[in-house]
Motif scaffolding. Structure first.
Motif, PDB file in Angstrom:
ATOM      1  N   GLU A   1       3.358 -24.843  10.288  1.00 17.36           N
ATOM      2  CA  GLU A   1       3.837 -25.280  11.589  1.00 17.36           C
ATOM      3  C   GLU A   1       5.233 -25.893  11.518  1.00 17.36           C
ATOM      4  N   PHE A   2       5.692 -26.212  10.323  1.00 15.81           N
ATOM      5  CA  PHE A   2       6.981 -26.871  10.141  1.00 15.81           C
ATOM      6  C   PHE A   2       8.090 -25.824  10.208  1.00 15.81           C
ATOM      7  N   SER A   3       8.923 -25.906  11.240  1.00 16.19           N
ATOM      8  CA  SER A   3       9.906 -24.844  11.476  1.00 16.19           C
ATOM      9  C   SER A   3      10.938 -24.734  10.362  1.00 16.19           C
ATOM     10  N   ALA A   4      11.298 -25.846   9.714  1.00 16.07           N
ATOM     11  CA  ALA A   4      12.336 -25.800   8.690  1.00 16.07           C
ATOM     12  C   ALA A   4      11.921 -24.949   7.496  1.00 16.07           C
ATOM     13  N   VAL A   5      10.613 -24.861   7.225  1.00 16.30           N
ATOM     14  CA  VAL A   5      10.159 -23.983   6.144  1.00 16.30           C
ATOM     15  C   VAL A   5      10.594 -22.549   6.444  1.00 16.30           C
ATOM     16  N   HIS A   6      10.360 -22.107   7.674  1.00 22.06           N
ATOM     17  CA  HIS A   6      10.725 -20.742   8.061  1.00 22.06           C
ATOM     18  C   HIS A   6      12.243 -20.579   8.096  1.00 22.06           C
ATOM     19  N   LEU A   7      12.942 -21.623   8.527  1.00 23.05           N
ATOM     20  CA  LEU A   7      14.397 -21.567   8.566  1.00 23.05           C
ATOM     21  C   LEU A   7      14.976 -21.305   7.176  1.00 23.05           C
ATOM     22  N   PHE A   8      14.496 -22.039   6.184  1.00 22.75           N
ATOM     23  CA  PHE A   8      15.062 -21.898   4.850  1.00 22.75           C
ATOM     24  C   PHE A   8      14.494 -20.687   4.099  1.00 22.75           C
ATOM     25  N   ILE A   9      13.295 -20.253   4.475  1.00 22.66           N
ATOM     26  CA  ILE A   9      12.819 -18.959   3.975  1.00 22.66           C
ATOM     27  C   ILE A   9      13.761 -17.863   4.471  1.00 22.66           C
ATOM     28  N   GLY A  10      14.153 -17.974   5.743  1.00 25.80           N
ATOM     29  CA  GLY A  10      15.118 -17.020   6.276  1.00 25.80           C
ATOM     30  C   GLY A  10      16.433 -17.063   5.527  1.00 25.80           C
ATOM     31  N   ALA A  11      16.908 -18.266   5.203  1.00 29.54           N
ATOM     32  CA  ALA A  11      18.159 -18.401   4.468  1.00 29.54           C
ATOM     33  C   ALA A  11      18.053 -17.770   3.081  1.00 29.54           C
ATOM     34  N   ALA A  12      16.901 -17.960   2.431  1.00 25.78           N
ATOM     35  CA  ALA A  12      16.705 -17.373   1.107  1.00 25.78           C
ATOM     36  C   ALA A  12      16.697 -15.848   1.188  1.00 25.78           C
ATOM     37  N   HIS A  13      15.984 -15.305   2.170  1.00 27.13           N
ATOM     38  CA  HIS A  13      15.963 -13.844   2.344  1.00 27.13           C
ATOM     39  C   HIS A  13      17.369 -13.317   2.629  1.00 27.13           C
ATOM     40  N   ALA A  14      18.118 -14.045   3.447  1.00 26.91           N
ATOM     41  CA  ALA A  14      19.473 -13.602   3.788  1.00 26.91           C
ATOM     42  C   ALA A  14      20.343 -13.521   2.542  1.00 26.91           C
ATOM     43  N   ARG A  15      20.243 -14.519   1.687  1.00 26.19           N
ATOM     44  CA  ARG A  15      21.059 -14.516   0.469  1.00 26.19           C
ATOM     45  C   ARG A  15      20.617 -13.420  -0.498  1.00 26.19           C
ATOM     46  N   LEU A  16      19.359 -13.018  -0.396  1.00 25.47           N
ATOM     47  CA  LEU A  16      18.846 -11.957  -1.250  1.00 25.47           C
ATOM     48  C   LEU A  16      19.071 -10.574  -0.650  1.00 25.47           C
ATOM     49  N   GLY A  17      19.656 -10.528   0.530  1.00 24.64           N
ATOM     50  CA  GLY A  17      19.984  -9.250   1.147  1.00 24.64           C
ATOM     51  C   GLY A  17      18.859  -8.592   1.914  1.00 24.64           C
ATOM     52  N   ASP A  18      17.775  -9.344   2.189  1.00 26.59           N
ATOM     53  CA  ASP A  18      16.644  -8.803   2.948  1.00 26.59           C
ATOM     54  C   ASP A  18      16.808  -9.188   4.410  1.00 26.59           C
ATOM     55  N   GLY A  19      17.552  -8.368   5.135  1.00 23.97           N
ATOM     56  CA  GLY A  19      17.873  -8.694   6.510  1.00 23.97           C
ATOM     57  C   GLY A  19      16.679  -8.725   7.437  1.00 23.97           C
ATOM     58  N   ILE A  20      15.724  -7.842   7.238  1.00 27.71           N
ATOM     59  CA  ILE A  20      14.548  -7.796   8.112  1.00 27.71           C
ATOM     60  C   ILE A  20      13.737  -9.077   7.987  1.00 27.71           C
ATOM     61  N   SER A  21      13.470  -9.484   6.755  1.00 32.62           N
ATOM     62  CA  SER A  21      12.692 -10.701   6.540  1.00 32.62           C
ATOM     63  C   SER A  21      13.463 -11.939   6.999  1.00 32.62           C
ATOM     64  N   ALA A  22      14.781 -11.927   6.809  1.00 34.34           N
ATOM     65  CA  ALA A  22      15.598 -13.066   7.223  1.00 34.34           C
ATOM     66  C   ALA A  22      15.538 -13.259   8.731  1.00 34.34           C
ATOM     67  N   THR A  23      15.771 -12.190   9.487  1.00 33.51           N
ATOM     68  CA  THR A  23      15.777 -12.319  10.941  1.00 33.51           C
ATOM     69  C   THR A  23      14.403 -12.707  11.469  1.00 33.51           C
ATOM     70  N   GLU A  24      13.347 -12.154  10.879  1.00 30.79           N
ATOM     71  CA  GLU A  24      11.998 -12.512  11.329  1.00 30.79           C
ATOM     72  C   GLU A  24      11.714 -13.981  11.060  1.00 30.79           C
ATOM     73  N   SER A  25      12.108 -14.485   9.908  1.00 31.99           N
ATOM     74  CA  SER A  25      11.859 -15.888   9.576  1.00 31.99           C
ATOM     75  C   SER A  25      12.637 -16.813  10.503  1.00 31.99           C
ATOM     76  N   TYR A  26      13.875 -16.461  10.819  1.00 39.70           N
ATOM     77  CA  TYR A  26      14.652 -17.270  11.755  1.00 39.70           C
ATOM     78  C   TYR A  26      13.988 -17.298  13.123  1.00 39.70           C
ATOM     79  N   ARG A  27      13.463 -16.155  13.548  1.00 41.23           N
ATOM     80  CA  ARG A  27      12.808 -16.107  14.859  1.00 41.23           C
ATOM     81  C   ARG A  27      11.528 -16.941  14.870  1.00 41.23           C
ATOM     82  N   VAL A  28      10.772 -16.868  13.780  1.00 42.79           N
ATOM     83  CA  VAL A  28       9.559 -17.687  13.688  1.00 42.79           C
ATOM     84  C   VAL A  28       9.927 -19.164  13.717  1.00 42.79           C
ATOM     85  N   ALA A  29      10.984 -19.541  13.013  1.00 42.81           N
ATOM     86  CA  ALA A  29      11.420 -20.936  13.006  1.00 42.81           C
ATOM     87  C   ALA A  29      11.741 -21.414  14.412  1.00 42.81           C
TER      88      ALA A  29
END
Length: 216
Positions: A143-171
């Motif tokens: 339920e903690f949005s920052a977890v999803h926010l930083f999961i998105g940041a990690a995916h973004a740095r790893l080049g996984d755009g699909i997972s990054a955008t989804e995690s940001y939206r969940v956050a």
């Protein structure tokens, strides 16, 4: 019905990423957001010292919560006293990460240890390692949005755009009162060269948060 369930969940687990919202509870205590997006432990009402816990859960003579707070207090002070990207900051962040790992050996499921370790690893620009801790933290407190926010940041740095955008939206869905996730999504689009999507995302932020400097 799914939206109703999510709304109820957000009421039961008030997010602690946005300023001014109630701390997240855990048995005998609570969590709160600290500066630089770390998590600290407090008493049951969101104030005071964290609960003492059981003797077998102590880390170097401190309760898990008190140990977490001591490490993070040092980290925040060190970040404030050093330059981003400097060898001095990297050294202090690495020391803090090693201390978090000591805590995880005692309690490998304690949310602040997992989340703060992931946050430290992102600051050290180690996104793959950060992701492993943040996914475990998400399993403990999704339920903690920052977890999803930083999961998105990690995916973004790893080049996984699909997972990054989804995690940001969940956050953002977890806490629509904080623009951080949408701004991060816009930044990701901008860095990816998706300029129309970036523009639309920043405009969306400004509709809800007209004074947001990042979106402006």
């Amino acid at each position: 019905r799914a939206q109703e369930v999510e709304d109820n969940a957000n009421q039961d687990f008030p997010d602690l990423f946005a300023e001014g919202l109630a701390p997240q509870s855990y048995p005998g205590g609570s969590f709160e957001r600290a500066r630089h997006d770390f998590v600290l432990c407090r008493g049951k009402t969101g104030k005071g010292d964290p609960p003492p816990g059981r003797p077998e859960e102590q880390v170097e003579g401190l309760s898990a919560g008190a140990y977490n707070n001591a490490v993070i207090d040092d980290v925040i002070r060190d970040i404030d006293a050093t330059d981003a990207g400097s060898a001095f900051r990297k050294k202090h962040l690495t020391i803090a990460l090693e201390k978090m790992k000591i805590g995880l050996k005692v309690d490998p499921q304690f949310f602040p240890f997992l989340y703060n370790s992931g946050r430290l690893l992102l600051l050290l620009n180690l996104p793959e390692q950060a992701l492993s801790y943040l996914l475990l933290a998400r399993a403990r407190l999704s339920e903690f949005s920052a977890v999803h926010l930083f999961i998105g940041a990690a995916h973004a740095r790893l080049g996984d755009g699909i997972s990054a955008t989804e995690s940001y939206r969940v956050a953002y869905r977890r806490n629509p009162f904080d623009p951080s996730a949408l701004v991060a999504l816009g930044d990701f689009y901008l860095e990816s060269g998706a300029f129309p999507q970036a523009h639309d995302t920043y405009e969306r932020v400004l509709k809800q948060f007209p004074e947001n400097a990042s979106a402006r």
